[in-house]
Scaffold this motif. Structure first.
Motif, PDB file in Angstrom:
ATOM      1  N   ASP A  13       0.794  -1.185   0.049  1.00  0.00           N
ATOM      2  CA  ASP A  13       0.035  -0.046   0.018  1.00  0.00           C
ATOM      3  C   ASP A  13       0.983   1.023  -0.021  1.00  0.00           C
ATOM      4  N   GLY A  14       0.512   2.144  -0.786  1.00  0.00           N
ATOM      5  CA  GLY A  14       1.341   3.381  -1.041  1.00  0.00           C
ATOM      6  C   GLY A  14       2.635   3.611  -1.941  1.00  0.00           C
ATOM      7  N   TRP A  15       2.648   2.123  -2.500  1.00  0.00           N
ATOM      8  CA  TRP A  15       4.000   2.126  -3.411  1.00  0.00           C
ATOM      9  C   TRP A  15       3.476   2.736  -4.899  1.00  0.00           C
ATOM     10  N   LYS A  16       2.284   2.547  -5.117  1.00  0.00           N
ATOM     11  CA  LYS A  16       2.128   2.743  -6.608  1.00  0.00           C
ATOM     12  C   LYS A  16       0.899   3.777  -6.497  1.00  0.00           C
ATOM     13  N   PRO A  17       0.638   4.372  -7.827  1.00  0.00           N
ATOM     14  CA  PRO A  17      -0.115   5.511  -7.801  1.00  0.00           C
ATOM     15  C   PRO A  17      -1.695   5.021  -7.353  1.00  0.00           C
ATOM     16  N   ASP A  18      -2.336   5.842  -6.534  1.00  0.00           N
ATOM     17  CA  ASP A  18      -3.651   5.269  -5.675  1.00  0.00           C
ATOM     18  C   ASP A  18      -4.539   6.497  -5.817  1.00  0.00           C
ATOM     19  N   ALA A  19      -5.664   6.385  -4.979  1.00  0.00           N
ATOM     20  CA  ALA A  19      -6.708   7.356  -4.881  1.00  0.00           C
ATOM     21  C   ALA A  19      -6.168   8.731  -4.415  1.00  0.00           C
ATOM     22  N   ARG A  20      -4.826   8.669  -3.795  1.00  0.00           N
ATOM     23  CA  ARG A  20      -4.595  10.068  -3.343  1.00  0.00           C
ATOM     24  C   ARG A  20      -3.947  10.753  -4.386  1.00  0.00           C
ATOM     25  N   ASP A  21      -3.481  10.049  -5.384  1.00  0.00           N
ATOM     26  CA  ASP A  21      -2.809  10.782  -6.618  1.00  0.00           C
ATOM     27  C   ASP A  21      -3.869  10.895  -7.780  1.00  0.00           C
ATOM     28  N   GLY A  22      -5.296  10.130  -7.510  1.00  0.00           N
ATOM     29  CA  GLY A  22      -6.055  10.265  -8.619  1.00  0.00           C
ATOM     30  C   GLY A  22      -5.953   9.085  -9.575  1.00  0.00           C
ATOM     31  N   TYR A  23      -4.926   8.184  -8.987  1.00  0.00           N
ATOM     32  CA  TYR A  23      -4.692   7.043 -10.031  1.00  0.00           C
ATOM     33  C   TYR A  23      -3.754   7.566 -11.306  1.00  0.00           C
ATOM     34  N   ARG A  24      -3.156   8.574 -11.310  1.00  0.00           N
ATOM     35  CA  ARG A  24      -2.350   9.105 -12.374  1.00  0.00           C
ATOM     36  C   ARG A  24      -1.176   8.559 -12.453  1.00  0.00           C
ATOM     37  N   SER A  25      -1.009   7.700 -13.650  1.00  0.00           N
ATOM     38  CA  SER A  25       0.261   7.303 -13.684  1.00  0.00           C
ATOM     39  C   SER A  25       1.639   8.223 -13.746  1.00  0.00           C
ATOM     40  N   THR A  26       1.260   9.295 -14.053  1.00  0.00           N
ATOM     41  CA  THR A  26       2.565  10.391 -13.831  1.00  0.00           C
ATOM     42  C   THR A  26       2.808  10.620 -12.348  1.00  0.00           C
ATOM     43  N   ALA A  27       1.966  10.190 -11.529  1.00  0.00           N
ATOM     44  CA  ALA A  27       2.552  10.258 -10.271  1.00  0.00           C
ATOM     45  C   ALA A  27       3.736   9.107  -9.816  1.00  0.00           C
ATOM     46  N   ALA A  28       3.684   8.258 -10.802  1.00  0.00           N
ATOM     47  CA  ALA A  28       4.961   7.237 -10.358  1.00  0.00           C
ATOM     48  C   ALA A  28       6.236   7.891 -11.109  1.00  0.00           C
ATOM     49  N   SER A  29       7.264   7.655 -10.429  1.00  0.00           N
ATOM     50  CA  SER A  29       8.704   8.086 -10.877  1.00  0.00           C
ATOM     51  C   SER A  29       9.622   6.832 -11.273  1.00  0.00           C
ATOM     52  N   LEU A  30       8.771   5.683 -11.426  1.00  0.00           N
ATOM     53  CA  LEU A  30       9.651   4.500 -11.758  1.00  0.00           C
ATOM     54  C   LEU A  30       8.514   3.637 -12.322  1.00  0.00           C
ATOM     55  N   VAL A  31       9.027   2.789 -13.269  1.00  0.00           N
ATOM     56  CA  VAL A  31       8.172   1.876 -14.306  1.00  0.00           C
ATOM     57  C   VAL A  31       8.797   0.532 -13.909  1.00  0.00           C
ATOM     58  N   LEU A  32       7.947  -0.630 -13.202  1.00  0.00           N
ATOM     59  CA  LEU A  32       8.471  -2.051 -13.205  1.00  0.00           C
ATOM     60  C   LEU A  32       7.857  -2.710 -14.195  1.00  0.00           C
ATOM     61  N   CYS A  33       8.975  -3.317 -15.218  1.00  0.00           N
ATOM     62  CA  CYS A  33       8.482  -3.998 -16.165  1.00  0.00           C
ATOM     63  C   CYS A  33       8.655  -5.551 -15.959  1.00  0.00           C
ATOM     64  N   HIS A  34       7.705  -6.370 -15.988  1.00  0.00           N
ATOM     65  CA  HIS A  34       7.741  -7.748 -15.540  1.00  0.00           C
ATOM     66  C   HIS A  34       7.134  -8.780 -16.624  1.00  0.00           C
ATOM     67  N   THR A  35       8.364  -9.569 -16.900  1.00  0.00           N
ATOM     68  CA  THR A  35       8.055 -10.709 -18.135  1.00  0.00           C
ATOM     69  C   THR A  35       8.426 -12.073 -17.275  1.00  0.00           C
ATOM     70  N   ALA A  36       8.237 -13.183 -17.726  1.00  0.00           N
ATOM     71  CA  ALA A  36       8.617 -14.415 -17.150  1.00  0.00           C
ATOM     72  C   ALA A  36       8.736 -15.423 -18.284  1.00  0.00           C
ATOM     73  N   THR A  37       9.814 -16.417 -17.942  1.00  0.00           N
ATOM     74  CA  THR A  37       9.887 -17.500 -18.734  1.00  0.00           C
ATOM     75  C   THR A  37       9.897 -18.682 -18.445  1.00  0.00           C
ATOM     76  N   ALA A  38       8.836 -19.784 -19.044  1.00  0.00           N
ATOM     77  CA  ALA A  38       8.487 -20.965 -18.224  1.00  0.00           C
ATOM     78  C   ALA A  38       9.664 -21.842 -18.244  1.00  0.00           C
ATOM     79  N   THR A  39       9.729 -22.578 -16.965  1.00  0.00           N
ATOM     80  CA  THR A  39      11.154 -23.384 -16.765  1.00  0.00           C
ATOM     81  C   THR A  39      10.639 -24.622 -16.517  1.00  0.00           C
ATOM     82  N   GLY A  40       9.362 -24.973 -16.654  1.00  0.00           N
ATOM     83  CA  GLY A  40       9.034 -26.633 -16.508  1.00  0.00           C
ATOM     84  C   GLY A  40       7.595 -26.692 -16.849  1.00  0.00           C
TER      85      GLY A  40
END
Length: 237
Positions: free
Chosen positions: A120-147
């Motif tokens: 809670d509080g780590w990503k844009p939320d109601a306090r920011d109006g859910y604006r993506s511009t409130a985030a100073s970092l972007v986490l890009c998540h991918t995965a490779t199947a290993t089994g």
């Protein structure tokens, strides 16, 4: 059927077909569905440089980031040292939204994913109006199947088609890359293995272009992910 980028071949070229997404909605889950796919004209417009375009372009080699290009803008909050920084997340769900030309990607990390739950509080939320511009970092998540061991099954209902579709959840290696929203600058990367100890919910609420060959990667430990991201959130790295 999903359309994949061609990778790992010296003659690989970027696909030029604009994807028309078939949205599948999971039978369970509380999050809002991902943004619907855009039309061809909207995709071409989205791929064009905008007045707020960031100088750094390294994020374009990440299949999760490339469909979240609107997260990168000079209007985003600056990264602050020794202060809380909010993190926006892009995760691969089969969609290349708004991408007119799909580039070749450096690895076959196209297992489907559910969104991870940041504290809670780590990503844009109601306090920011859910604006993506409130985030100073972007986490890009991918995965490779290993089994191929089926841990569980996620069921999706194909809109406009009869009956649900079942997608297996299998072990995977999760790749995380962090970029600065305002500049597109690469900040950090790390990997985590799937875990059956306090993982996030594995079933996504929606996915795009799903075929019978697709799998969902079992999420990593939520605690392990939080600890990896903490120095970035707190601005100590």
């Amino acid at each position: 059927m999903r359309i994949r980028a061609v990778t790992g071949h010296p003659l690989a070229t970027a696909l030029t077909t604009i994807l028309t997404a078939s949205i599948l909605t999971a039978c369970s889950g509380s999050e809002a569905p991902r943004r619907p796919g855009r039309t061809a004209s909207a995709a071409s417009s989205a791929a064009s440089p905008s007045p707020g375009a960031v100088p750094g372009q390294d994020w374009r080699r990440n299949r999760a980031c490339v469909s979240g290009h609107d997260m990168f803008t000079t209007q985003a909050a600056p990264y602050r040292r020794n202060a809380p920084n909010k993190i926006a997340e892009e995760w691969f769900d089969g969609s290349y939204e708004g991408v007119a030309t799909i580039p070749p990607f450096p690895r076959d990390d196209d297992a489907l994913l559910a969104r991870t739950l940041l504290p809670d509080g780590w990503k844009p939320d109601a306090r920011d109006g859910y604006r993506s511009t409130a985030a100073s970092l972007v986490l890009c998540h991918t995965a490779t199947a290993t089994g191929k061991r089926r841990i569980m099954t996620c069921k999706f209902t194909v809109m406009g088609a009869p009956g649900p579709r079942s997608i297996p959840v299998v072990p995977g290696t999760h790749h995380f890359e962090v970029y600065e929203s305002r500049t597109g600058r690469f900040v950090a990367s790390f990997e985590l293995e799937s875990s059956e100890h306090r993982p996030a919910a594995p079933c996504p609420d929606s996915a795009y272009n799903v075929s019978k060959a697709d799998v969902i990667a079992q999420p990593p430990s939520q605690d392990a992910l939080t600890e990896k991201l903490r120095p970035l959130h707190e601005g100590t790295r």
